[in-house]
Design a protein around this motif. Structure first.
Motif, mmCIF file in Angstrom:
data_model
loop_
_atom_site.group_PDB
_atom_site.id
_atom_site.type_symbol
_atom_site.label_atom_id
_atom_site.label_comp_id
_atom_site.label_asym_id
_atom_site.label_seq_id
_atom_site.Cartn_x
_atom_site.Cartn_y
_atom_site.Cartn_z
ATOM 1 N N GLN A 14 61.764 -64.508 -19.171
ATOM 2 C CA GLN A 14 61.675 -65.168 -17.950
ATOM 3 C C GLN A 14 61.696 -64.206 -16.588
ATOM 4 O O GLN A 14 62.364 -63.173 -16.500
ATOM 5 N N PRO A 15 60.424 -64.335 -15.914
ATOM 6 C CA PRO A 15 60.577 -63.411 -14.686
ATOM 7 C C PRO A 15 61.895 -63.814 -13.742
ATOM 8 O O PRO A 15 62.223 -64.938 -13.670
ATOM 9 N N ASN A 16 62.411 -63.047 -12.995
ATOM 10 C CA ASN A 16 63.365 -63.034 -12.279
ATOM 11 C C ASN A 16 63.115 -62.561 -10.911
ATOM 12 O O ASN A 16 62.257 -61.497 -10.878
ATOM 13 N N ALA A 17 63.893 -62.992 -9.746
ATOM 14 C CA ALA A 17 63.180 -62.341 -8.367
ATOM 15 C C ALA A 17 64.532 -61.232 -8.173
ATOM 16 O O ALA A 17 65.466 -61.326 -8.702
ATOM 17 N N SER A 18 63.738 -60.346 -7.420
ATOM 18 C CA SER A 18 64.459 -59.088 -6.969
ATOM 19 C C SER A 18 63.718 -58.559 -5.632
ATOM 20 O O SER A 18 62.653 -58.855 -5.563
ATOM 21 N N GLY A 19 64.514 -57.832 -4.986
ATOM 22 C CA GLY A 19 63.877 -56.872 -3.950
ATOM 23 C C GLY A 19 63.456 -55.653 -4.280
ATOM 24 O O GLY A 19 64.189 -55.062 -5.088
ATOM 25 N N ASP A 20 62.557 -55.115 -3.769
ATOM 26 C CA ASP A 20 62.003 -53.645 -4.123
ATOM 27 C C ASP A 20 62.204 -52.901 -2.718
ATOM 28 O O ASP A 20 61.548 -51.886 -2.708
ATOM 29 N N GLY A 21 62.915 -53.224 -1.789
ATOM 30 C CA GLY A 21 63.080 -52.298 -0.731
ATOM 31 C C GLY A 21 62.022 -52.906 0.511
ATOM 32 O O GLY A 21 62.277 -52.708 1.559
ATOM 33 N N GLU A 22 61.078 -53.563 0.102
ATOM 34 C CA GLU A 22 59.778 -53.969 1.223
ATOM 35 C C GLU A 22 59.726 -55.583 1.201
ATOM 36 O O GLU A 22 59.676 -56.316 2.013
ATOM 37 N N VAL A 23 59.793 -56.324 -0.104
ATOM 38 C CA VAL A 23 59.497 -57.455 -0.488
ATOM 39 C C VAL A 23 60.452 -58.122 -1.267
ATOM 40 O O VAL A 23 60.740 -57.560 -2.359
ATOM 41 N N TYR A 24 60.932 -59.509 -1.137
ATOM 42 C CA TYR A 24 61.618 -60.034 -2.409
ATOM 43 C C TYR A 24 60.218 -60.884 -3.131
ATOM 44 O O TYR A 24 59.724 -61.790 -2.681
ATOM 45 N N ALA A 25 60.484 -60.658 -4.466
ATOM 46 C CA ALA A 25 59.493 -61.409 -5.252
ATOM 47 C C ALA A 25 59.805 -61.406 -6.590
ATOM 48 O O ALA A 25 61.116 -60.872 -6.918
ATOM 49 N N LEU A 26 59.124 -61.735 -7.436
ATOM 50 C CA LEU A 26 59.294 -61.835 -9.075
ATOM 51 C C LEU A 26 59.097 -60.694 -9.596
ATOM 52 O O LEU A 26 58.191 -60.216 -10.419
ATOM 53 N N ASN A 27 59.901 -59.887 -9.447
ATOM 54 C CA ASN A 27 59.648 -58.290 -9.720
ATOM 55 C C ASN A 27 60.546 -58.114 -11.158
ATOM 56 O O ASN A 27 60.437 -57.050 -11.684
ATOM 57 N N GLY A 28 61.603 -58.817 -11.410
ATOM 58 C CA GLY A 28 62.479 -58.626 -12.640
ATOM 59 C C GLY A 28 62.173 -59.484 -13.938
ATOM 60 O O GLY A 28 61.176 -60.536 -13.732
ATOM 61 N N GLU A 29 62.899 -59.264 -14.847
ATOM 62 C CA GLU A 29 62.868 -60.020 -16.019
ATOM 63 C C GLU A 29 64.090 -60.200 -16.609
ATOM 64 O O GLU A 29 64.925 -59.229 -16.903
ATOM 65 N N GLN A 30 64.327 -61.542 -17.289
ATOM 66 C CA GLN A 30 65.550 -61.504 -18.336
ATOM 67 C C GLN A 30 64.725 -61.920 -19.536
ATOM 68 O O GLN A 30 63.849 -62.821 -19.870
ATOM 69 N N LYS A 31 65.094 -61.088 -20.620
ATOM 70 C CA LYS A 31 64.621 -61.274 -21.908
ATOM 71 C C LYS A 31 65.588 -61.593 -22.899
ATOM 72 O O LYS A 31 66.706 -60.813 -22.866
ATOM 73 N N ASN A 32 65.275 -62.729 -23.475
ATOM 74 C CA ASN A 32 66.490 -63.296 -24.487
ATOM 75 C C ASN A 32 66.004 -63.055 -26.193
ATOM 76 O O ASN A 32 64.759 -63.573 -26.138
#
Length: 818
Positions: A654-672
Motif C-alpha cells: 500500500q502506498p503511503n504519504a510522506s514528505g521529502d523536504g519539498e513536497v508531500y506525496a505518495l512517497n512511502g509504502e506499507q508492505k504486509n
C-alpha cells in the motif's frame, strides 16, 4: 454396491458400519429400521440442520442421513438395491433431506406417525420424484441464493464475491470465510465484532474516539461504515451493526477493488466484510429469545418467518430486538439497542426478487472507550484493571439509521441472467465524546469534551448480466456488471477545555460547558462536509477446462471516483476526480476432489490523503489522487466433506504519504506479508472445530526523512491464533460444551515503534442445551468471556487510538420455537 435382502444381518452390517456408523449398522442388522441413538439429538421435523452427504449408493446415504438426523427409517433393502443418490449438502429439515436424497429414485419417505419414516415406492397418483423441486436448497454459482452450510453448521461453503455473486470457496481463487446465523446465535453475539473475534485474520477495534466498531483484515483497517449488505456499500447502519437479522457474515480476505468497487470510506485494502439478510425458510418459524448478561443487560428478540403460495414462492421474515442495561465495566450502566428488520422475497422459476427494510438505534451513556497517547510518554503504560472505566459518565452517543435494499434477478435465456440491486440508508447521530490522553506511566491524563452532530445519506446500485457458454472443451462463465455508491455526510463540532484524571484511579469530572469560541459549523443544522461518488464497470471471464479441474479468471474494472470536500461552514475546500483501470487474475487447479490450489493478483483502490496545511508544503490541501494497493496471493484449500481448511501466503503493498523536504506525496509504502492457516467443520459426529492462525510481517519504507523506515506499521500484530471447539456430550442428549481461545501477538501504537502493546490471551467457555418444553424446542445457552478476567490492551487504530479488552462477562439466553 448391492443389498442382499436374504442376509441383512451380515451384508448390511459389514458394508454399512463404516459408512453409516453404529446406528446404521444396527438398523441393517435388524433388517427393518434405523433407530436414533445418542449420536445426535433428534431433529425436529421442521427444524433445519447442517448435512454433508456425498453422492453414492442410495442405501448408505439414507442410513447416514437418518443417523445424523436422529430419526427412525424403516425400509426394505430390495427397494434401494442398485439405486444411487445425488447426496445433499446444506442446512435442511428432515423432510427436505429425504426428498433430495431420493430424487430420481422413484421412492419417497412417508412419515410413520411416531416421528419416524417409511421408505415406499412412489405411486402414480403421487407423481414422479424426478420432477420434485425443493425450492431454496439447490445452489447455483453466481446468483443470490446462499451457499450451503458446511458440516457442523458454523460456517458456509463459500459466500458473495461482489459482482460475481455467491460462489463456492473451493472453486474460486480467493480466500473467503462465511459465518452462519447459527454461529451468531450460539455466540450470543450483540454486535458484528462479537462474531468476528474468532477469526484469526480479523482484529476488532474502535473508531477514532467514538463508539464505532472498526476492523483490521490482514493488517489493514476496514471502517465499520464500509461493510456491505447483500453486496452493496452504504446500506447498513453506521458505527455498530446488531446481527440478529443477519444470516451470513462473510469475510473476504484480501484486496477487492475488482469485486466490490471502492467503498465510500476509502478503507478495505486488506479485505472486506459482507452481510447477508435472513430469509423465510421452507418451514414456518416463530422463535423468541430472552437474554441476560452482566451487569444487568437484558435483551428480548423475536424471529418469525414463513412462506406462502402454492409453491412457497412468497416469503416473509421479521426480526425484532430490544436490549438495555449495563456491562461489567464500572459505571457503564446505560446501553440501549433497538432493531427491526423485514425481509420479503419471491422465488419463481425465472424471476427472483427480495426487499429488505430495517431500522436500528443504538444509545451509549458512559460506556468505556479507548485512550490517546500523549507526547510525554516514553513507553506504553500498563492496562488498568479490566473493570476500570476512565470515560466520563456524561459521554454519550445516539445513532439512528433507517435502511433498505431491493434485489432482483431474471433468467431471460438458458444460462443467462440479468440482475439489479438498489439500496440506501439515512443516518442521524449525535455524540458527546470524551477519551483521556495519557501523559505518563503513572496514568495521569487529561480529558475534554467534543460534541458532534452527524448526518449521512447514501444510495447504492448494482446491475449486470452473467451467463455461461462453451467454446469447444472450454466452458466460460462471464459477467458484465456495474456497481456504484453515492454518499453525502453533514457534520459540525464544538470543544471544551480539558480536566485532569487518571486511568488507574479515574475521576468522574463534571461535564464541562466552557466551549471554545470557534465552533465548527452549525450545531443545529450541520452543513455538507463530504460528498463521495464511486462508480465502476467490470467485465470478467472464468474459463473451466479438463472437467473443471482447471479454472482461469481474468477481468478488468473501470472505476471512477469523485470526491468533494467542504468546510464546516459549507464552502468548497478541495475536489478530486479520477478514473482508473484495475485488473484481476486468478487460477484454480483441483488435481483431486479434496484439494484445490489457487493464486490471484488483485488491487485495492481508495481516495488518497489530503496534504496537511500545518507542515507548510506548497501542495497543502491537495488530495493525493487515487491510492492503488497491490496484492499477490497463493494457497491451497482442503475439503474432506466433514472437515476443511486452507493455507494462504500473501503480500499486500500500500502506498503511503510522506514528505521529502519539498513536497508531500505518495512517497512511502506499507508492505504486509502473511501466512494464514484455517480449519473448520465436524471431523467426528458431535465434535466441531473452527480456528486458524495468521502470521504477519509488516514493514514501512519511504517515511518522512527516513525516520521510520524498516519499522512495523501501527496496529499489526506479529501473529494471531484463534481456536474454537464444540463437543456434544454422548451421555446427555442435547448438551454441548463450547470453548474458544484467542491469542494475539505484540503490536505497536506508533510508527516510531516506541509504544508496544504486549501479547494477550483470552479464554471463552460455554455450554448449550437443546431440549423440549411442553412440546416446543428450547435451547439454553450460557457463556463466560475472558474467563481469567485478564486485563490487556486489545487493539490500536491507525492514529494511535488504543482500546482495552473487556472484563469477564457472563451471558445467558433461552430460545423457544413456538
Amino acid at each position: 454396491m448391492s443389498f442382499d435382502s436374504r442376509r441383512p444381518s451380515t451384508v448390511c452390517w459389514r458394508r454399512l458400519a463404516a459408512r453409516g456408523g453404529l446406528a446404521a449398522a444396527l438398523g441393517c442388522a435388524l433388517g427393518v429400521s434405523l433407530p436414533a441413538f445418542a449420536q445426535q439429538p433428534a431433529a425436529q421435523p421442521g427444524a433445519a440442520r447442517s448435512y454433508t452427504i456425498p453422492a453414492g449408493p442410495l442405501g448408505p446415504a439414507l442410513m447416514r442421513f437418518a443417523s445424523e438426523a436422529g430419526v427412525n427409517l424403516v425400509l426394505d433393502p430390495q427397494l434401494v438395491d442398485g439405486r444411487t443418490s445425488p447426496g445433499v449438502q446444506g442446512s435442511l429439515s428432515v423432510a427436505q433431506g429425504f426428498s433430495l436424497l431420493l430424487q430420481g429414485s422413484g421412492l419417497e419417505s412417508v412419515p410413520s406417525g411416531n416421528g419416524g419414516y417409511v421408505l415406499v415406492e412412489r405411486s402414480a397418483q403421487s407423481g414422479s420424484l424426478d420432477t420434485l423441486t425443493v425450492i431454496g436448497t439447490r445452489f447455483v454459482a453466481g446468483n443470490d441464493r446462499l451457499v450451503p452450510e458446511y458440516a457442523g453448521g458454523q460456517v458456509a461453503s463459500g459466500g458473495r464475491l461482489g459482482v460475481l455473486g455467491q460462489q463456492q470457496a473451493f472453486d474460486v481463487p480467493f480466500n473467503i470465510t462465511s459465518y452462519t446465523a447459527k454461529r451468531v446465535e450460539d455466540r450470543q453475539a450483540k454486535t458484528l465484532g462479537d462474531v468476528l473475534k474468532s477469526d484469526a485474520s480479523v482484529q476488532v477495534g474502535s473508531g477514532y474516539g467514538n463508539y464505532a466498531e472498526s476492523f483490521r483484515i490482514r493488517g489493514f483497517t476496514l471502517s465499520g461504515d464500509d461493510v456491505s449488505f447483500g453486496g452493496l456499500y452504504g446500506v447498513l447502519p453506521r458505527q455498530v451493526v446488531v446481527p440478529n437479522a443477519i444470516e451470513r457474515v462473510e469475510v473476504l480476505k484480501g484486496a477487492s477493488a475488482f469485486l466490490n468497487g471502492v467503498p465510500p470510506g476509502g478503507s478495505g485494502v486488506g479485505g472486506s466484510i459482507n452481510l447477508e439478510p435472513k430469509r423465510a425458510g421452507d418451514e414456518p418459524l416463530l422463535r423468541t429469545t430472552l437474554g441476560y448478561a452482566t451487569d444487568g443487560y437484558g435483551e428480548a428478540a423475536v424471529d418469525a418467518g414463513r412462506r406462502f403460495g402454492d409453491d412457497n414462492q412468497f416469503g416473509a421474515r421479521i426480526n425484532l430486538l430490544r436490549g438495555s442495561g449495563g456491562s461489567p465495566v464500572s459505571g457503564d450502566d446505560d446501553e440501549r439497542s433497538s432493531s427491526f428488520a423485514l425481509a420479503l422475497d419471491y422465488r419463481g422459476e425465472r424471476l427472483r426478487s427480495s426487499l429488505d427494510v430495517g431500522y436500528q438505534k443504538q444509545v451509549y451513556q458512559g460506556t468505556r472507550r479507548g485512550i490517546y497517547l500523549g507526547g510525554e510518554l516514553t513507553q506504553m503504560p500498563q492496562a488498568p484493571s479490566p473493570r476500570t472505566n476512565y470515560t466520563p459518565s456524561w459521554a454519550y452517543s445516539e445513532v439512528e439509521t433507517t435502511y433498505g435494499m431491493w434485489r432482483g434477478e431474471y433468467d431471460f435465456a438458458p444460462n443467462w441472467t440479468g440482475y439489479l440491486a438498489l439500496g440506501g440508508n439515512d443516518t442521524e447521530e449525535y455524540g458527546v465524546y470524551s477519551s483521556p490522553t495519557v501523559n505518563n506511566l503513572a496514568g495521569d491524563a487529561t480529558v475534554g469534551r467534543m460534541d458532534v452532530p452527524f448526518e449521512a445519506k447514501s444510495f447504492a446500485s448494482q446491475a449486470g448480466v452473467r451467463g455461461s457458454f462453451d467454446t469447444g472443451a472450454v466452458s466460460h462463465s462471464v459477467n458484465l456488471g456495474y456497481s456504484g455508491v453515492l454518499r453525502r455526510s453533514y457534520s459540525a463540532y464544538r470543544m471544551t477545555s480539558n480536566s485532569d484524571t487518571n486511568i488507574f484511579d479515574p475521576v468522574d469530572v463534571p461535564a464541562p460547558t466552557d466551549y471554545y469560541d470557534f465552533p465548527g459549523g452549525d450545531m443545529d443544522d450541520p452543513n455538507l462536509r463530504n460528498r463521495v461518488r464511486a462508480n465502476g464497470v467490470s467485465l470478467s471471464d472464468t474459463l473451466s477446462m479438463f472437467d473443471d479441474k482447471l479454472r482461469l479468471l481474468a477481468g478488468v474494472r473501470y472505476q471512477e471516483l469523485t470526491v468533494r470536500n467542504y468546510s464546516y461552514e459549507g464552502a468548497p475546500e478541495n475536489a478530486f476526480d479520477e478514473s482508473a483501470y484495475t485488473p484481476v487474475y486468478g487460477i484454480v487447479y483441483q488435481p483431486w476432489e479434496t484439494v484445490s490450489f489457487y493464486a490471484n493478483y488483485v488491487q485495492a483502490l481508495q481516495q488518497g490523503p489530503t496534504v496537511p496545511s500545518s507542515e507548510g508544503y506548497p501542495n497543502a490541501g491537495q488530495v493525493l489522487g487515487t491510492v492503488r494497493s497491490k496484492q499477490h496471493e497463493a494457497g491451497v484449500k482442503f475439503d474432506y466433506g466433514r472437515i476443511g481448511g486452507g493455507i494462504s501466503l500473501f503480500q499486500i503493498e500500500q502506498p503511503n504519504a510522506s514528505g521529502d523536504g519539498e513536497v508531500y506525496a505518495l512517497n512511502g509504502e506499507q508492505k504486509n506479508r502473511g501466512l494464514e492457516l484455517s480449519v473448520f467443520g465436524e471431523p467426528l459426529v458431535g465434535w466441531r472445530v473452527l480456528g486458524g492462525v495468521t502470521f504477519l510481517d509488516t514493514e514501512l519504507s519511504g517515511t518522512t526523512d527516513g525516520a521510520n523506515d524498516g519499522n512495523d506499521a501501527i496496529g499489526v500484530p506479529k501473529y494471531q491464533a484463534n481456536l474454537g471447539s464444540e463437543w456434544d456430550l454422548s451421555g446427555v442428549e442435547g448438551l454441548t460444551l463450547t470453548g474458544d481461545v484467542v491469542r494475539t501477538g505484540s503490536q505497536y501504537a506508533d510508527d516510531g515503534n516506541q509504544y508496544r502493546l504486549e501479547p494477550w490471551t483470552r479464554l471463552d467457555l460455554g455450554v448449550r442445551y437443546a431440549t423440549r418444553l411442553a412440546g416446543s424446542p428450547v435451547t439454553w445457552r450460557a457463556g463466560i468471556e475472558n474467563v481469567t478476567n485478564n486485563g490487556y490492551w486489545e487493539s490500536v487504530g491507525e492514529s494511535g487510538y488504543v482500546t482495552q479488552g473487556m472484563p469477564r462477562l457472563f451471558k445467558l439466553s433461552m430460545s423457544v420455537d413456538l
